[in-house]
Design a protein around this motif. Structure first.
Motif, short mmCIF file in Angstrom:
data_model
loop_
_atom_site.label_atom_id
_atom_site.label_comp_id
_atom_site.label_asym_id
_atom_site.label_seq_id
_atom_site.Cartn_x
_atom_site.Cartn_y
_atom_site.Cartn_z
N GLU A 172 4.35 15.23 -13.04
CA GLU A 172 3.41 16.02 -13.84
C GLU A 172 3.47 17.50 -13.45
O GLU A 172 3.51 18.37 -14.31
CB GLU A 172 2.01 15.46 -13.60
CG GLU A 172 1.02 15.76 -14.70
CD GLU A 172 -0.21 14.90 -14.51
OE1 GLU A 172 -0.27 13.81 -15.11
OE2 GLU A 172 -1.12 15.30 -13.75
N ASP A 173 3.49 17.75 -12.14
CA ASP A 173 3.47 19.14 -11.66
C ASP A 173 4.81 19.85 -11.91
O ASP A 173 4.83 21.01 -12.30
CB ASP A 173 3.16 19.17 -10.15
CG ASP A 173 1.73 18.74 -9.86
OD1 ASP A 173 0.91 18.79 -10.79
OD2 ASP A 173 1.45 18.36 -8.71
N GLU B 139 4.20 10.14 -9.65
CA GLU B 139 3.58 10.46 -10.95
C GLU B 139 3.06 11.90 -10.93
O GLU B 139 3.25 12.66 -11.88
CB GLU B 139 2.40 9.52 -11.23
CG GLU B 139 2.80 8.16 -11.76
CD GLU B 139 1.58 7.27 -12.06
OE1 GLU B 139 0.43 7.73 -11.91
OE2 GLU B 139 1.79 6.10 -12.44
N GLN B 140 2.39 12.27 -9.83
CA GLN B 140 1.80 13.61 -9.76
C GLN B 140 2.89 14.68 -9.66
O GLN B 140 2.77 15.75 -10.26
CB GLN B 140 0.82 13.70 -8.58
CG GLN B 140 -0.42 12.84 -8.86
CD GLN B 140 -1.46 12.86 -7.74
OE1 GLN B 140 -1.21 13.36 -6.66
NE2 GLN B 140 -2.63 12.30 -8.02
N SER C 164 3.31 13.71 -18.34
CA SER C 164 2.41 12.73 -17.74
C SER C 164 2.89 11.32 -18.09
O SER C 164 2.88 10.94 -19.25
CB SER C 164 0.99 12.97 -18.27
OG SER C 164 0.14 11.97 -17.80
N VAL C 165 3.35 10.60 -17.08
CA VAL C 165 3.79 9.21 -17.32
C VAL C 165 3.11 8.29 -16.32
O VAL C 165 2.75 8.70 -15.21
CB VAL C 165 5.34 9.05 -17.18
CG1 VAL C 165 6.06 9.75 -18.31
CG2 VAL C 165 5.83 9.53 -15.84
N SER C 166 2.93 7.03 -16.73
CA SER C 166 2.39 6.03 -15.83
C SER C 166 3.54 5.15 -15.36
O SER C 166 4.21 4.51 -16.18
CB SER C 166 1.33 5.19 -16.55
OG SER C 166 0.96 4.12 -15.71
N LEU D 154 0.84 -1.21 0.00
CA LEU D 154 0.00 0.00 0.00
C LEU D 154 0.87 1.26 0.00
O LEU D 154 0.56 2.25 -0.65
CB LEU D 154 -0.93 0.01 1.22
CG LEU D 154 -2.16 -0.88 1.14
CD1 LEU D 154 -3.07 -0.63 2.34
CD2 LEU D 154 -2.94 -0.64 -0.14
N VAL E 98 2.12 1.80 -3.54
CA VAL E 98 1.06 2.38 -4.39
C VAL E 98 0.97 3.89 -4.13
O VAL E 98 0.92 4.70 -5.06
CB VAL E 98 -0.29 1.69 -4.11
CG1 VAL E 98 -1.43 2.46 -4.75
CG2 VAL E 98 -0.27 0.25 -4.62
N THR E 99 0.98 4.26 -2.86
CA THR E 99 0.88 5.68 -2.50
C THR E 99 2.08 6.46 -3.03
O THR E 99 1.93 7.56 -3.59
CB THR E 99 0.77 5.82 -0.97
OG1 THR E 99 -0.40 5.11 -0.54
CG2 THR E 99 0.65 7.27 -0.54
N VAL F 202 1.92 6.90 -6.95
CA VAL F 202 0.95 7.93 -7.34
C VAL F 202 1.51 9.33 -7.04
O VAL F 202 1.42 10.25 -7.86
CB VAL F 202 -0.40 7.72 -6.62
CG1 VAL F 202 -1.34 8.88 -6.88
CG2 VAL F 202 -1.04 6.41 -7.09
#
Lengths: 232, 98
Positions: free
Chosen positions: B58-59, B54-55, B64-66, B44, B47-48, B51
């Motif tokens: 982006e910022d 990724e953000q 934007s990548v996965s 968990l 996962v956090t 994410v």
């Protein structure tokens, strides 16, 4: 409470359009998408042209939602295509198209929505499946298989996303007067309706009623469920 | 680009430690194990972190990548095994997206 942010896929027509209008009326800020542009507009509704199975297009929508609103409260995975055909007459291109939109698209939007919802430790995801799954409707093999996958996805994601305060549920409508069933012979629809406890066609309002329930804040202990309409 | 990404990931790890109560060692760097053997994070937590990274990409970098990857559970090839490995993986995706 802040204005709820609701993302609905497949809003150009049919159930999706009804849901977009319904949730705008309910005071939500609604973001929608479809492969084509919409020939209608509504205050409180913003449309994106996107194929739900296109990862980059999906991410662009979520990036915009994050920048504009900083959160997402609800996702309704409504976009879906059908194939009413005997399996022996179903081309591979149709199989791929149905699986891409119904399964890949639903997965991608669940995944990206969950990333955004988890930052707020709150979210409601509703996936659309169909009564054709429990009825094992002949003549719709790949459509039924894709919607069975959506049902399985709903159950597993409910468990994976529960720690983040996100519920994932499904609704399984009966046949509804939309483009999806327009090409299906009347006898076939009549046969399907006769297998329901309440033998009538469904309406988009019947679907919205179930989704309203799943979206309630007080429905936070309800996840991994599917509600089939018509008593199937 | 790698030092920039390492620093971006370390910030995300620090935040995760503060907000999610993940115990962190006093020194954090590119060799800090994230996931797997001796890793700081459970699934968990991973996962956090993914994410959050990724953000942040982006910022801060406008890309934007996965960072999803099916080698997550591999001890040798997982891009999530250390901060440096994740920075390398993110860097390769950013270059591919350019």
């Amino acid at each position: 409470m802040d204005t709820p942010i609701t993302l609905i896929t497949g809003t150009r027509k049919g159930i999706g359009r009804y849901l977009a209008e319904h949730y705008v009326r309910c005071g939500h800020r609604v973001v929608g998408c479809s492969r084509g542009d919409v020939d209608w507009s509504l205050d409180g509704y913003q449309h994106y042209v996107a194929d739900v199975s296109d990862e980059q297009a999906a991410r662009r929508i979520f990036t915009d939602v994050r920048k504009k609103y900083g959160r997402l409260d609800h996702l309704i995975n409504n976009a879906g295509i059908g194939s009413m055909n005997h399996s022996l007459l179903t081309p591979l291109s149709t199989v791929n198209a149905v699986l891409n939109t119904n399964v890949v698209g639903t997965f991608l939007f669940c995944r990206e929505a969950a990333k955004l919802m988890k930052t707020n430790a709150y979210g409601r995801i509703v996936n659309l499946t169909t009564v054709a799954v429990p009825l094992k409707l002949e003549g719709e093999a790949i459509y039924v298989a894709s919607k069975a996958a959506v049902l399985s996805l709903t159950g597993v994601l409910a468990r994976e996303l529960a720690p983040f305060g996100i519920t994932v549920n499904a609704v399984g409508p009966v046949a509804i007067e939309t483009d999806l069933i327009r090409s299906v012979p009347k006898e076939k629809i009549d046969r399907l309706v006769s297998r329901q406890a309440i033998p009538r066609l469904g309406t988009a309002a019947d679907v919205a009623n179930v989704i309203d329930f799943y979206l309630l804040r007080t429905s936070g202990f309800i996840t991994g469920q599917c509600l089939f309409l018509g008593g199937v | 680009m790698k030092p920039e990404l390492v620093s971006l990931i370390l910030n995300a790890v620090q935040e995760l430690g503060e907000h999610n109560g993940v115990p962190l060692p006093t020194a954090l760097d590119g060799d800090t194990p994230l996931f797997g053997r001796d890793g700081l994070l459970d699934s968990l937590g991973l996962v956090t972190l993914v994410v959050a990274v990724e953000q942040a990409i982006e910022d801060e970098l406008g890309v934007s990548v996965s960072l999803a990857d099916e080698r997550a559970l591999s001890q040798r090839a997982s891009p999530y095994r250390t901060v440096g490995a994740l920075a390398d993986y993110a860097g390769s995706l950013i270059r591919a997206a350019a």
